[in-house]
Design a protein around this motif. Structure first.
Motif, PDB file in Angstrom:
ATOM      1  N   LEU A  36       0.832  -1.197   0.000  1.00 37.60           N
ATOM      2  CA  LEU A  36       0.000   0.000   0.000  1.00 37.60           C
ATOM      3  C   LEU A  36       0.875   1.259   0.000  1.00 37.60           C
ATOM      4  O   LEU A  36       0.646   2.185  -0.787  1.00 37.60           O
ATOM      5  CB  LEU A  36      -0.920  -0.018   1.214  1.00 37.60           C
ATOM      6  CG  LEU A  36      -1.914   1.112   1.364  1.00 37.60           C
ATOM      7  CD1 LEU A  36      -2.896   1.132   0.193  1.00 37.60           C
ATOM      8  CD2 LEU A  36      -2.667   0.972   2.677  1.00 37.60           C
ATOM      9  N   CYS A  37       1.894   1.277   0.834  1.00 40.08           N
ATOM     10  CA  CYS A  37       2.797   2.422   0.902  1.00 40.08           C
ATOM     11  C   CYS A  37       3.531   2.606  -0.436  1.00 40.08           C
ATOM     12  O   CYS A  37       3.649   3.722  -0.941  1.00 40.08           O
ATOM     13  CB  CYS A  37       3.800   2.236   2.041  1.00 40.08           C
ATOM     14  SG  CYS A  37       4.803   3.689   2.370  1.00 40.08           S
ATOM     15  N   PHE A  38       3.992   1.510  -1.012  1.00 32.40           N
ATOM     16  CA  PHE A  38       4.690   1.599  -2.307  1.00 32.40           C
ATOM     17  C   PHE A  38       3.747   2.095  -3.394  1.00 32.40           C
ATOM     18  O   PHE A  38       4.107   2.946  -4.209  1.00 32.40           O
ATOM     19  CB  PHE A  38       5.289   0.246  -2.689  1.00 32.40           C
ATOM     20  CG  PHE A  38       6.151   0.336  -3.908  1.00 32.40           C
ATOM     21  CD1 PHE A  38       7.444   0.808  -3.819  1.00 32.40           C
ATOM     22  CD2 PHE A  38       5.660  -0.029  -5.153  1.00 32.40           C
ATOM     23  CE1 PHE A  38       8.248   0.913  -4.944  1.00 32.40           C
ATOM     24  CE2 PHE A  38       6.444   0.076  -6.287  1.00 32.40           C
ATOM     25  CZ  PHE A  38       7.751   0.546  -6.180  1.00 32.40           C
ATOM     26  N   GLN A  39       2.533   1.584  -3.400  1.00 25.52           N
ATOM     27  CA  GLN A  39       1.539   1.991  -4.405  1.00 25.52           C
ATOM     28  C   GLN A  39       1.235   3.484  -4.316  1.00 25.52           C
ATOM     29  O   GLN A  39       1.121   4.165  -5.332  1.00 25.52           O
ATOM     30  CB  GLN A  39       0.258   1.176  -4.211  1.00 25.52           C
ATOM     31  CG  GLN A  39      -0.864   1.546  -5.144  1.00 25.52           C
ATOM     32  CD  GLN A  39      -2.158   0.821  -4.798  1.00 25.52           C
ATOM     33  OE1 GLN A  39      -2.297   0.223  -3.729  1.00 25.52           O
ATOM     34  NE2 GLN A  39      -3.113   0.871  -5.701  1.00 25.52           N
ATOM     35  N   LEU A  40       1.124   4.006  -3.104  1.00 23.70           N
ATOM     36  CA  LEU A  40       0.719   5.401  -2.925  1.00 23.70           C
ATOM     37  C   LEU A  40       1.889   6.386  -2.872  1.00 23.70           C
ATOM     38  O   LEU A  40       1.735   7.547  -3.254  1.00 23.70           O
ATOM     39  CB  LEU A  40      -0.128   5.548  -1.666  1.00 23.70           C
ATOM     40  CG  LEU A  40      -1.457   4.799  -1.685  1.00 23.70           C
ATOM     41  CD1 LEU A  40      -2.147   4.874  -0.334  1.00 23.70           C
ATOM     42  CD2 LEU A  40      -2.374   5.330  -2.787  1.00 23.70           C
ATOM     43  N   HIS A  41       3.063   5.910  -2.398  1.00 21.38           N
ATOM     44  CA  HIS A  41       4.180   6.835  -2.195  1.00 21.38           C
ATOM     45  C   HIS A  41       5.483   6.439  -2.876  1.00 21.38           C
ATOM     46  O   HIS A  41       6.446   7.198  -2.827  1.00 21.38           O
ATOM     47  CB  HIS A  41       4.432   7.022  -0.698  1.00 21.38           C
ATOM     48  CG  HIS A  41       3.264   7.619   0.021  1.00 21.38           C
ATOM     49  ND1 HIS A  41       2.862   8.916  -0.168  1.00 21.38           N
ATOM     50  CD2 HIS A  41       2.396   7.079   0.916  1.00 21.38           C
ATOM     51  CE1 HIS A  41       1.806   9.159   0.577  1.00 21.38           C
ATOM     52  NE2 HIS A  41       1.488   8.057   1.233  1.00 21.38           N
TER      53      HIS A  41
END
Length: 122
Positions: A36-41
């Motif tokens: 999720l963090c990689f996808q968004l940031h």
């Protein structure tokens, strides 16, 4: 890039947002949180997530059966990642304790800032 921030404080609301389930994360949730963090940031937060699991502060929000956000700890030292403002509201609303009674909020997110002010986070 610089981000204008507001320092907000109050006691935890301990409320539920309809349709969102907030729960303590387990070690099995770390991969999803990193994705999720990689996808968004564009990066992962493996060390921060492991630390939050060890300190038992990592919390996730689920919507429609999927993890849609997480918070390491609601404080100046923590961070939050979420798909939507509703996910963020669910995480902040469910917080059982706000470390140091303060947290940072990007002021460009006017919808979330307005909501926090309406909920008496000042």
């Amino acid at each position: 890039m610089r981000e204008p921030l507001a320092v907000l404080k109050d006691t935890a609301l301990q409320l539920e947002v309809l349709g969102y389930v907030v729960r303590k994360a387990t070690a099995a949730d770390i991969d999803i949180c990193n994705q999720l963090c990689f996808q968004l940031h564009g990066h992962v937060c493996q060390i921060e997530l492991l630390d939050a699991i060890e300190q038992q502060t990592l919390t996730v929000v689920e919507h429609n059966g999927c993890i849609t956000g997480y918070i390491t700890v609601l404080s100046l030292d923590g961070h939050t990642v979420a798909h939507s403002n509703q996910d963020l509201k669910a995480l902040v609303s469910a917080a059982t304790a706000i470390s140091e009674s303060r947290f940072l909020l990007p002021t460009r997110n006017t919808e979330l800032l307005r909501w926090c002010l309406e909920e008496d986070y000042t």
